[in-house]
Enzyme design. Structure first.
Site, mmCIF file in Angstrom:
data_model
loop_
_atom_site.group_PDB
_atom_site.id
_atom_site.type_symbol
_atom_site.label_atom_id
_atom_site.label_comp_id
_atom_site.label_asym_id
_atom_site.label_seq_id
_atom_site.Cartn_x
_atom_site.Cartn_y
_atom_site.Cartn_z
ATOM 1 N N GLY A 1 0.815 -1.210 0.000
ATOM 2 C CA GLY A 1 0.000 0.000 0.000
ATOM 3 C C GLY A 1 0.848 1.257 0.000
ATOM 4 O O GLY A 1 1.897 1.311 0.649
ATOM 5 N N ARG B 1 13.426 10.247 -2.615
ATOM 6 C CA ARG B 1 14.321 11.408 -2.803
ATOM 7 C C ARG B 1 15.560 11.282 -1.924
ATOM 8 O O ARG B 1 16.693 11.509 -2.382
ATOM 9 C CB ARG B 1 13.556 12.687 -2.473
ATOM 10 C CG ARG B 1 14.385 13.955 -2.444
ATOM 11 C CD ARG B 1 13.486 15.131 -2.054
ATOM 12 N NE ARG B 1 14.207 16.398 -1.991
ATOM 13 C CZ ARG B 1 14.806 16.862 -0.898
ATOM 14 N NH1 ARG B 1 14.769 16.141 0.224
ATOM 15 N NH2 ARG B 1 15.435 18.021 -0.918
ATOM 16 N N SER C 1 5.808 -6.328 2.551
ATOM 17 C CA SER C 1 6.945 -5.971 1.704
ATOM 18 C C SER C 1 8.271 -6.353 2.356
ATOM 19 O O SER C 1 9.185 -6.870 1.700
ATOM 20 C CB SER C 1 6.927 -4.467 1.417
ATOM 21 O OG SER C 1 5.716 -4.096 0.795
ATOM 22 N N THR D 1 4.406 2.530 5.867
ATOM 23 C CA THR D 1 3.046 2.017 6.047
ATOM 24 C C THR D 1 2.274 2.945 6.959
ATOM 25 O O THR D 1 2.804 3.411 7.969
ATOM 26 C CB THR D 1 3.049 0.595 6.647
ATOM 27 O OG1 THR D 1 1.712 0.249 7.029
ATOM 28 C CG2 THR D 1 3.945 0.479 7.858
ATOM 29 N N ASP E 1 -0.094 2.052 8.852
ATOM 30 C CA ASP E 1 -0.608 1.303 10.002
ATOM 31 C C ASP E 1 0.245 1.442 11.262
ATOM 32 O O ASP E 1 -0.225 1.156 12.362
ATOM 33 C CB ASP E 1 -0.715 -0.190 9.664
ATOM 34 C CG ASP E 1 -1.685 -0.462 8.534
ATOM 35 O OD1 ASP E 1 -2.566 0.383 8.294
ATOM 36 O OD2 ASP E 1 -1.553 -1.515 7.882
ATOM 37 N N ARG F 1 -5.673 -2.451 9.891
ATOM 38 C CA ARG F 1 -5.621 -3.920 9.817
ATOM 39 C C ARG F 1 -5.667 -4.507 11.222
ATOM 40 O O ARG F 1 -6.661 -4.331 11.928
ATOM 41 C CB ARG F 1 -4.367 -4.365 9.054
ATOM 42 C CG ARG F 1 -4.465 -5.755 8.467
ATOM 43 C CD ARG F 1 -3.307 -6.084 7.558
ATOM 44 N NE ARG F 1 -2.017 -5.874 8.169
ATOM 45 C CZ ARG F 1 -0.868 -6.107 7.553
ATOM 46 N NH1 ARG F 1 -0.853 -6.511 6.295
ATOM 47 N NH2 ARG F 1 0.267 -5.900 8.174
ATOM 48 N N ALA G 1 -13.066 11.938 20.104
ATOM 49 C CA ALA G 1 -14.101 10.911 19.969
ATOM 50 C C ALA G 1 -14.466 10.340 21.332
ATOM 51 O O ALA G 1 -13.695 10.413 22.289
ATOM 52 C CB ALA G 1 -13.622 9.802 19.041
ATOM 53 N N SER H 1 -25.213 12.684 21.026
ATOM 54 C CA SER H 1 -24.421 12.497 19.807
ATOM 55 C C SER H 1 -23.023 12.072 20.209
ATOM 56 O O SER H 1 -22.534 12.446 21.283
ATOM 57 C CB SER H 1 -24.354 13.787 18.983
ATOM 58 O OG SER H 1 -23.528 14.743 19.621
ATOM 59 N N HIS I 1 -9.796 4.478 1.317
ATOM 60 C CA HIS I 1 -8.544 4.918 0.706
ATOM 61 C C HIS I 1 -8.341 6.426 0.773
ATOM 62 O O HIS I 1 -7.261 6.920 0.416
ATOM 63 C CB HIS I 1 -8.460 4.422 -0.740
ATOM 64 C CG HIS I 1 -8.207 2.956 -0.836
ATOM 65 N ND1 HIS I 1 -9.222 2.035 -0.782
ATOM 66 C CD2 HIS I 1 -7.052 2.255 -0.940
ATOM 67 C CE1 HIS I 1 -8.699 0.811 -0.868
ATOM 68 N NE2 HIS I 1 -7.398 0.920 -0.963
#
Length: 317
Positions: free
Chosen positions: A6, A16, A100, A121, A123, A167, A182, A211, A247
């Site tokens: 990903g 770079r 990977s 990544t 994650d 994941r 949250a 809410s 995504h």
């Protein structure tokens, strides 16, 4: 060098850094397009400083990326190795996540080649580094999205379940939940023997709030849709909505943190090769560059700070 798996914001900054640090230290740099598939299919081109000019601020990866099925096979890996020999490539720098770097570990062991991993990544699930390239940018993207969702949640007095990536790791969900205020985060690290939804409903929403936002780590069985359906059945008086960010989280301009992390680890990869290091991932721990054996980096038990759960619980009353 190649990017695999990903995409993650900051990969271009890493490309770079590897290119310019390599050239600065007398190396010839080759860019491999489309990950391990490109190594198998000989999509390999020389890279100069001009190839990486003006890319540090761009998301995605100019080298493109792919999840290679052929590289899993012995025949595919043999073709990849033959192309390395053909181009005189002495070391392979892989920018990617768990899958990977697992591929790099197996490839290095099978053909005795030097493989260096960079932790690319969103994650943040690679062991031995405090952060991975793309994680900070994704946190900020989630925060921006949830800030907008909050307006609607409050206006309509709704419960929003917002599903984020990660994941099997809850780093994104837990930390984004804290960052955007949250009321709860549902994460895999707390799933064993704990009904996280029931605990949350009893602790907060039924007492004082009409809410709220619940951040949920993606899961094929127990994602945001699953928990929303449960609330509709068990607490039908609440208005429930689901947003799956998907995504949307992967793209965008990398933050300063990710650009700096990518630059430091990219330079660290070249230094590792010069030092004779082999089969390691370059990470950052306590603001210092560290070399982590690939077999350690891909461990599935990266420590999760359970104190963050208490922080969110106390701040969401």
């Amino acid at each position: 060098m190649l990017t695999s798996g990903g995409d993650a914001p900051g990969m271009n900054a890493a490309i770079r850094a590897v290119t310019r640090a390599g050239i600065c230290n007398g190396f010839k740099i080759m860019g491999i397009y489309r990950g391990y598939d490109g190594l198998i299919n000989d999509e390999i081109k020389p890279f100069t400083t001009e190839n990486v000019s003006g890319i540090i601020m761009s998301g995605g990866t100019i080298l493109k990326t792919a999840r290679s099925k052929d590289f899993i096979t012995p025949e595919g890996r043999q073709k990849a190795y033959d192309n390395m020999v053909k181009h005189g490539i002495d070391a392979l720098i892989v920018i990617g996540g768990n899958g990977s770097l697992t591929g790099a570990k197996d490839f290095a062991r099978e053909f005795d080649v030097c493989c260096i991993g960079l932790p690319g990544t969103i994650d943040n699930d690679l062991y031995g580094t405090d952060s991975t390239i793309g994680y900070d940018t994704t946190l900020n993207t989630i925060m921006d999205c949830v800030d907008r969702i909050r307006d609607t949640a409050q206006s309509h007095e709704r419960i929003f379940f917002v599903e984020v990536m990660g994941r099997d790791a809850g780093f994104l969900a837990q930390n984004s939940a804290i960052a955007c205020g949250a009321e709860a985060a549902i994460i895999p690290e707390e799933s064993t023997g704990v009904d996280q939804l029931a605990r949350f409903m009893e602790r907060g929403i039924r007492k004082s709030k009409k809410s709220c936002i619940v951040i949920v780590s993606e899961s094929p069985k127990c994602g945001a849709l699953y928990y929303a359906d449960r609330v509709r059945k068990e607490f039908p008086n609440f208005d429930v909505r689901v947003t799956i960010l998907g995504h949307l989280q992967r793209g965008g301009r990398p933050t300063a943190h990710d650009r700096i992390l990518a630059s430091r680890t990219g330079v660290g990869a070249i230094e590792a090769i010069m030092q004779g290091q082999r089969n390691i991932m370059v990470g950052v721990r306590n603001n210092e560059i560290v070399y982590v054996p690939l077999v350690e980096a891909i461990r599935s038990d990266k420590p999760f700070d359970k104190k963050l759960i208490k922080v969110l619980d106390e701040l969401s009353i």
